[in-house]
Scaffold this active site. Structure first.
Site, PDB file in Angstrom:
ATOM      1  N   ALA A 161      -4.375   7.410  -4.625  1.00 23.18           N
ATOM      2  CA  ALA A 161      -2.996   6.977  -4.875  1.00 23.18           C
ATOM      3  C   ALA A 161      -3.063   5.481  -5.167  1.00 23.18           C
ATOM      4  O   ALA A 161      -2.901   4.638  -4.272  1.00 23.18           O
ATOM      5  CB  ALA A 161      -2.121   7.268  -3.669  1.00 23.18           C
ATOM      6  N   ALA A 203       0.857  -1.190   0.000  1.00 24.86           N
ATOM      7  CA  ALA A 203       0.000   0.000   0.000  1.00 24.86           C
ATOM      8  C   ALA A 203       0.891   1.237   0.000  1.00 24.86           C
ATOM      9  O   ALA A 203       2.079   1.157  -0.330  1.00 24.86           O
ATOM     10  CB  ALA A 203      -0.936  -0.019   1.202  1.00 24.86           C
ATOM     11  N   ASN A 204       0.354   2.397   0.329  1.00 23.00           N
ATOM     12  CA  ASN A 204       1.138   3.627   0.362  1.00 23.00           C
ATOM     13  C   ASN A 204       0.569   4.570   1.416  1.00 23.00           C
ATOM     14  O   ASN A 204      -0.410   4.245   2.089  1.00 23.00           O
ATOM     15  CB  ASN A 204       1.179   4.273  -1.037  1.00 23.00           C
ATOM     16  N   HIS A 205       1.186   5.757   1.524  1.00 18.82           N
ATOM     17  CA  HIS A 205       0.869   6.655   2.635  1.00 18.82           C
ATOM     18  C   HIS A 205      -0.330   7.565   2.406  1.00 18.82           C
ATOM     19  O   HIS A 205      -0.580   8.451   3.207  1.00 18.82           O
ATOM     20  CB  HIS A 205       2.078   7.562   2.924  1.00 18.82           C
TER      21      HIS A 205
END
Ligand code: C5P
Length: 224
Positions: free
Chosen positions: A95, A29-31
């Site tokens: 995102a 995943a990402n921030h």
């Protein structure tokens, strides 16, 4: 009506990260916090639009007056977006993970399995590009984000061409800017055939409000 200038318009917004499973307990995943996308969905709804927000996993509450579809993976996000069409406006603020593990085993990968696992990644669909190039039901106005670290104008302009969208909000997400997960955003509005328009550093809610003002003006001028 003056207070609800987008009444009768349908809008689709993507927000948050996606989660791409490695196995049943792990993911890539990402921030992304979803703050910017959620603020845009809320602002569009306040302006009277009928809003579908397709959100990856975030801790943001569902904005009032918005119908929210919660998804995990990029493939689920794309399917939910396509199901929400037709729409007049699409804003892609999610995102989306660029890649996903090619195959996730049905059971947890264990150290006892021996060796170090090798992850093979495959490319995810580009949701923004897919929406912007739909042959029959392309939303009249398609807006994307370009989160870059450095040289945001050059990358943003290139992205405008490559994605086929109408507007790009280019922003600098270098770690020192605190944009990811932070409350503020510093963006440049890029529109096809117009000069880049830098906005001052604003709260994400104010970026959302300004974007919606520009959307209202564009529809008022019959632009998209
Ligand atoms: O190519 P890049 O990820 O930098 O593009 C960012 C823009 O494209 C954002 O608007 C993002 O929501 C959208 N995007 C998408 N699907 C992807 C990758 C990016 O909708 N798979």
């Amino acid at each position: 009506p003056a207070g609800r200038p987008l009444a009768g318009r349908r809008a689709l917004v993507t927000s948050g990260p996606t989660r791409e499973p490695i196995d049943p307990v792990r993911y890539i995943a990402n921030h992304s916090s979803g703050r910017q996308g959620h603020a845009i969905a809320a602002a569009l709804a306040r302006a009277g639009a009928e809003v579908t927000l397709v959100s990856g996993p975030v801790i943001q509450p569902d904005p009032p007056g918005v119908s929210v579809v919660h998804v995990g993976t990029a493939l689920e996000m794309l399917a939910a977006c396509e199901a929400a069409l037709p729409a007049d406006i699409a804003v892609c603020a999610a995102a989306v993970a660029d890649w996903r593990p090619e195959a996730a085993p049905g059971s947890k990968i264990k150290k006892e399995d021996g060796g170090e696992p090798v992850l093979r990644l495959v490319e995810n669909p580009d949701i923004l590009r897919t929406l912007a190039t739909r042959p029959d039901d392309r939303p009249a106005l398609v807006v994307g984000f370009a989160a870059e670290t450095g040289d945001i104008l050059a990358y943003g302009e290139r992205k405008l061409g490559r994605k086929g969208c109408d507007w790009i909000l280019a922003n600098d997400v270098s770690p020192e800017t605190g944009v990811f997960g932070g409350g503020e955003n510093s963006v440049v509005l890029l529109r096809r055939g117009a000069a880049p328009e830098p906005w001052p550093k604003l709260a994400k809610e104010e970026v959302a409000a300004r974007l919606v003002e520009r959307i209202v003006a564009a529809f008022a001028m019959g632009e998209p």
